[in-house]
Scaffold this motif. Structure first.
Motif, PDB file in Angstrom:
ATOM      1  N   THR A 272     -12.697  -9.232 -23.541  1.00 32.48           N
ATOM      2  CA  THR A 272     -11.977  -8.623 -24.655  1.00 32.48           C
ATOM      3  C   THR A 272     -12.016  -9.539 -25.869  1.00 32.48           C
TER       4      THR A 272
ATOM      5  N   MET B 231     -19.040  -4.895 -28.999  1.00 30.22           N
ATOM      6  CA  MET B 231     -18.801  -3.735 -28.142  1.00 30.22           C
ATOM      7  C   MET B 231     -19.997  -2.792 -28.166  1.00 30.22           C
TER       8      MET B 231
ATOM      9  N   LYS C 289     -15.914  -5.375 -23.779  1.00 35.05           N
ATOM     10  CA  LYS C 289     -15.480  -4.052 -23.361  1.00 35.05           C
ATOM     11  C   LYS C 289     -14.303  -3.537 -24.177  1.00 35.05           C
ATOM     12  N   ALA C 290     -13.634  -4.446 -24.893  1.00 31.33           N
ATOM     13  CA  ALA C 290     -12.482  -4.057 -25.712  1.00 31.33           C
ATOM     14  C   ALA C 290     -12.291  -5.107 -26.789  1.00 31.33           C
TER      15      ALA C 290
ATOM     16  N   LEU D 239      -5.910  -1.894 -30.192  1.00 27.31           N
ATOM     17  CA  LEU D 239      -6.788  -2.235 -29.080  1.00 27.31           C
ATOM     18  C   LEU D 239      -7.963  -1.272 -29.124  1.00 27.31           C
TER      19      LEU D 239
ATOM     20  N   VAL E  19     -11.264   0.380 -27.792  1.00 27.39           N
ATOM     21  CA  VAL E  19     -11.919   0.645 -26.519  1.00 27.39           C
ATOM     22  C   VAL E  19     -13.169   1.467 -26.771  1.00 27.39           C
TER      23      VAL E  19
ATOM     24  N   ALA F 231     -11.884   2.247 -20.417  1.00 24.61           N
ATOM     25  CA  ALA F 231     -11.157   2.776 -21.570  1.00 24.61           C
ATOM     26  C   ALA F 231      -9.893   3.503 -21.129  1.00 24.61           C
TER      27      ALA F 231
ATOM     28  N   LEU G 240      -7.219   0.898 -20.025  1.00 27.04           N
ATOM     29  CA  LEU G 240      -6.635   0.189 -21.160  1.00 27.04           C
ATOM     30  C   LEU G 240      -5.756   1.101 -22.009  1.00 27.04           C
ATOM     31  N   THR G 241      -6.163   2.336 -22.201  1.00 27.39           N
ATOM     32  CA  THR G 241      -5.344   3.277 -22.965  1.00 27.39           C
ATOM     33  C   THR G 241      -4.006   3.521 -22.268  1.00 27.39           C
TER      34      THR G 241
ATOM     35  N   ALA H   4      -4.207   2.336 -29.270  1.00 27.87           N
ATOM     36  CA  ALA H   4      -5.564   2.311 -28.725  1.00 27.87           C
ATOM     37  C   ALA H   4      -6.457   3.212 -29.565  1.00 27.87           C
TER      38      ALA H   4
ATOM     39  N   ASP I 144     -10.464   4.636 -29.692  1.00 24.95           N
ATOM     40  CA  ASP I 144     -11.766   4.762 -29.031  1.00 24.95           C
ATOM     41  C   ASP I 144     -12.852   4.792 -30.107  1.00 24.95           C
TER      42      ASP I 144
END
Length: 340
Positions: free
Chosen positions: A45, A84, A90-91, A102, A104, A113, A116-117, A137, A139
């Motif tokens: 991350t 990413m 990955k984040a 954050l 994702v 994803a 983490l969300t 979060a 995306d």
């Protein structure tokens, strides 16, 4: 004589049943461990900004993912977004004057994803149950509606594996006099035609996997050929028991470790490690990268595919030459079938 024959058949049936039960039990255990209980594990991350003012937020976020986030400092938001895109991160946790974010990427890994969300939502409930969410979060590369879970590449790979695996045993049963040269030619045709059929269905017919057609075709064909070559080698070496190592490699271990249904950052460490070096994991990665990260491809899975392709072909040719058996013969009928 009849009694002896009956007892022999009974013992053979017992062996088949025992091996079948053991294989099925291993299947359930392997899939349950790898896919049934996914847990966050080493999620790289990126982090932008000073972490000290957000210590409570970061600690709470880490608690929600069992401390799986591995932070790497970056100077600006553009840098982690580029990382990413290359899938090295990955984040990304963006800290600053605005509410923290954050970032994702569902395209990189829908399961990660999703984990983490969900963690971000729990952070809000823990820190600010009656106020504005302290973390959001975002995306930055969502999956398309045609593949909302990012699983189509895994399904294509699974079908390619099944095709190469099953056809070899059927060919051995129905064409017991085929020469090694004809056998290899058949595998090549199977790979080309089978890979084309799977790609046409997934891409052109149902539009589920829209990516570079030739690359996806080549990846699916390579998986079929590698599976067929490995299975053929096991048939030469083990005869009727070849199904055991082939099934273990491609089904019991290969599929759950491939990173298709559950990606590497939330797989058990052993599965995540082997997934990078087994043919099924490499094929899933090649198809996924070609479809969703064609602007930032990774050479590693292609190299793994090529090594398995060359290695499996070499192993088959060496086995045939050393043992003077064809893939359609075993120790019971070597004397009846000559290597042509």
């Amino acid at each position: 004589m009849i009694l002896r024959s009956t007892l022999s058949a009974y013992r053979a049936a017992q062996v088949v049943v025992v091996i079948g039960v053991l294989m099925a039990s291993l299947f359930v255990a392997s899939y349950s461990i790898a896919l049934g209980r996914p847990m966050p594990n080493h999620i790289p991350t990126a982090v932008v900004g000073d972490r000290k003012p957000y210590a409570a937020l970061i600690n709470t976020l880490q608690q929600q993912v069992d401390g799986a986030l591995e932070f790497h400092p970056y100077p600006s938001r553009a840098a982690p977004e580029a990382a990413m895109k290359r899938q090295t991160m990955k984040a990304a946790l963006i800290l600053g004057p605005q509410p923290p974010l954050l970032l994702v990427s569902s395209a990189a890994s829908a399961p990660v994803a999703g984990v983490l969300t969900a963690a971000v939502e729990r952070v809000g409930e823990a820190l600010a149950p009656h106020a504005a969410a302290p973390l959001h979060a975002v995306d930055i590369r969502p999956l398309p509606d045609t593949d909302p879970q990012g699983l189509i590449g895994f399904y294509v790979t699974f079908a390619a594996t099944f095709l190469g695996f099953s056809i070899m045993f059927n060919l051995r049963a129905h064409e017991p006099r085929m020469s090694p040269r004809s056998w290899l030619a058949f595998i090549a045709v199977l790979g080309i035609v089978g890979g084309l059929a799977l790609t046409v269905i997934a891409d052109l017919m149902i539009g589920a996997l829209r990516g570079p057609f030739l690359e996806i075709w080549a990846a699916a064909a390579a998986q079929i050929v590698v599976t067929a070559l490995f299975t053929s080698t096991m048939i030469v070496l083990l005869g009727r028991w070849a199904i055991v190592p082939a099934w273990l490699l491609f089904t019991a271990v290969g599929n759950p470790s491939a990173g298709g249904a559950v990606s590497a950052p939330i797989l058990p460490a052993v599965y995540a490690f082997f997934g990078h070096y087994l043919p099924t994991g490499a094929t899933v990665a090649v198809i996924h990268n070609a479809t969703y990260f064609h602007d930032a491809r990774h050479p590693e899975p292609i190299v793994v595919q090529l090594l398995w392709l060359v290695g499996s072909l070499a192993a088959l040719l060496i086995s045939i030459r050393a043992l003077h058996w064809t893939p359609v013969s075993d120790s019971d009928d070597v004397a009846d079938i000559a290597v042509r």
